[in-house]
Design an enzyme around this catalytic site. Structure first.
Site, short mmCIF file in Angstrom:
data_model
loop_
_atom_site.label_atom_id
_atom_site.label_comp_id
_atom_site.label_asym_id
_atom_site.label_seq_id
_atom_site.Cartn_x
_atom_site.Cartn_y
_atom_site.Cartn_z
CG ASP A 24 58.26 6.59 43.52
OD1 ASP A 24 58.39 5.74 44.88
OD2 ASP A 24 57.35 7.50 43.67
CG ASP A 40 60.09 11.01 47.48
OD1 ASP A 40 59.44 9.86 47.46
OD2 ASP A 40 59.70 11.89 47.99
CE1 TYR A 81 61.24 16.16 49.84
CE2 TYR A 81 60.89 13.85 50.60
CZ TYR A 81 60.91 15.05 49.54
OH TYR A 81 60.80 14.34 48.38
CE LYS A 106 73.06 17.59 40.54
NZ LYS A 106 73.35 17.57 39.22
CG ASP A 115 72.73 14.86 37.09
OD1 ASP A 115 73.35 14.21 37.95
OD2 ASP A 115 72.89 15.90 36.52
#
Ligand code: NAD
Length: 371
Positions: free
Chosen positions: A255, A251, A143, A194, A227
């Site tokens: 959620d 992020d 970001y 990852k 993942d």
């Protein structure tokens, strides 16, 4: 008598209504003679600050936030400020506070109160009693990494670039937050990245492993691909205690974990900075995950639990008042078990109440638990 200083920033919309319920609880705590007193100050932020001062947060307010033992934040924004200059938009107030206070660690608990287990989209047995803490790196990663741009190529096509970037120091400090938290909870950390396809993932895994060895060998550490972590969160969420991860994966995963537990109106969060070299005190800001909810603002309909639970997190993580934090959490659970519900979590057979009634019921439950 110990004094704890709090800066209250209600903001806009329902932020004002839910913060009033935190103030109700603070008044009760202040009426006790147990050696701790809260000194509170309030200020404007977001659209309210723009209306009064032409900016989303003033320098004076940022200075007060830095000096306080903790900042409790409501919510900002709303259609009224849709046309204000970009730099003065309500959200800019929150972003500036996060940046100026150096809040690099975002803590998002996903707790499923037994009384609300049926509101989850997952089966009751998967979520009942769920208590996960997601620790998200908040100021680095894709970001913020440069270059970050959209360029037009010679052939007229466009190319967009975001840059995922992490340094050893950024990973070390967030890993330490996760290990410290795990020690106060279930003593287990999953580090999600990852490393199979990303160089930042390789470094992340390396650094977390090194921090574990030197700083927290007593805590159980597992590495998990982000993942797979997403999949495991809906398959068997109770296997997790603390999950530490980068800004982007955090992020998404926070959620996902949060929604295992029900409504936006229930979700608190904390953002922490680095410990002060002399005092060990961290700058901190506590806020509900939800926004200012303009669709219900000003009507006494908002669920105050996320904001009250955010204050509960402040008691636990900034104010050294874990016993009081437990009492607040248990009071919320007791009120839900008694069948009271705001509109957002209403279920058949339960009693619907407004913001003030819910806040008062929580304070009454706190009173019972301390007596
Ligand atoms: P929102 O979280 O404000 O509302 C989403 C939906 O959830 C709405 O239907 C709302 O009524 C409901 N809801 C949210 N909190 C609730 C509560 N405590 N009790 C009952 N119902 C609740 O998100 P949005 O509608 O996308 O955004 C509204 C405004 O809030 C926008 O201006 C947005 O930029 C801002 N926002 C601010 C923050 C923040 O201050 N941190 C976060 C998200 C959105």
């Amino acid at each position: 008598m110990t004094t704890k200083t709090l800066l209250l920033l209600p903001g806009d919309g329902i932020g004002v209504e839910t913060m009033a319920e935190v103030e109700r609880l603070i008044s009760f705590f202040n009426s006790r003679k147990n050696g701790v007193r809260f000194e509170t100050e309030s200020d404007l932020v977001g659209g309210a600050a723009y209306d009064a001062h032409g900016v989303a947060v003033t320098d004076q307010c940022v200075a007060k936030a830095k000096a306080a033992d903790a900042v409790i934040f409501g919510a900002v924004g709303g259609p009224k400020w849709a046309g204000v200059p970009y730099a003065a938009r309500p959200e800019a107030g929150l972003l500036r506070l996060r940046k100026d206070l150096g809040l690099f660690a975002n803590l998002r608990p996903a707790i499923c109160y037994p009384a609300l287990a049926d509101a989850s989209s997952l089966k009751r047995e998967l979520v009942e009693g769920l208590d996960i803490m997601i620790v998200r790196e908040l100021t680095g990663g894709v970001y913020f990494g440069e270059p970050k741009e959209i360029v037009t190529l010679e052939n007229g096509e466009k190319r967009a670039v975001d840059t995922q970037l992490y340094t050893t120091h950024e990973i070390e400090r967030i890993a330490k937050v996760a290990f410290d938290l795990a020690r106060k909870r279930g003593n287990k950390v999953h580090s999600a990245e990852k490393h199979n396809v990303m160089r930042t993932g390789v470094l992340w895994k390396e650094v977390v492993t090194a921090v574990h060895k030197s700083y927290a060998p007593d805590v159980q550490l597992e590495h998990i691909l982000a993942d797979n972590c997403a999949m495991q969160l809906v398959r068997n969420p109770k296997q997790f205690d603390v999950i530490v991860t980068d800004n982007l994966f955090g992020d998404v995963l926070s959620d996902e974990a949060a929604m295992c537990t029900g409504s936006l109106g229930m979700l608190p969060s904390a953002s922490l900075g680095a410990p002060d070299a002399k005092t060990g005190k961290r700058m901190s800001l506590y806020e509900p995950v939800h926004g200012s909810a303009p669709d219900i603002a000003g009507r006494g309909l908002a669920n105050p639990i996320a904001t009250v639970a955010s204050f509960g997190m402040a008691l636990r993580y900034s104010l050294d008042m874990a016993a009081e934090a437990d009492i607040v959490d248990n009071a919320i659970a007791a009120v839900l078990a008694s069948g009271l519900r705001t509109g957002d979590i209403m279920q058949p057979g339960m009693t619907q109440v407004g913001t003030g009634e819910m806040g008062k019921a929580i304070v009454d439950a706190v009173k019972k638990l301390v007596s």
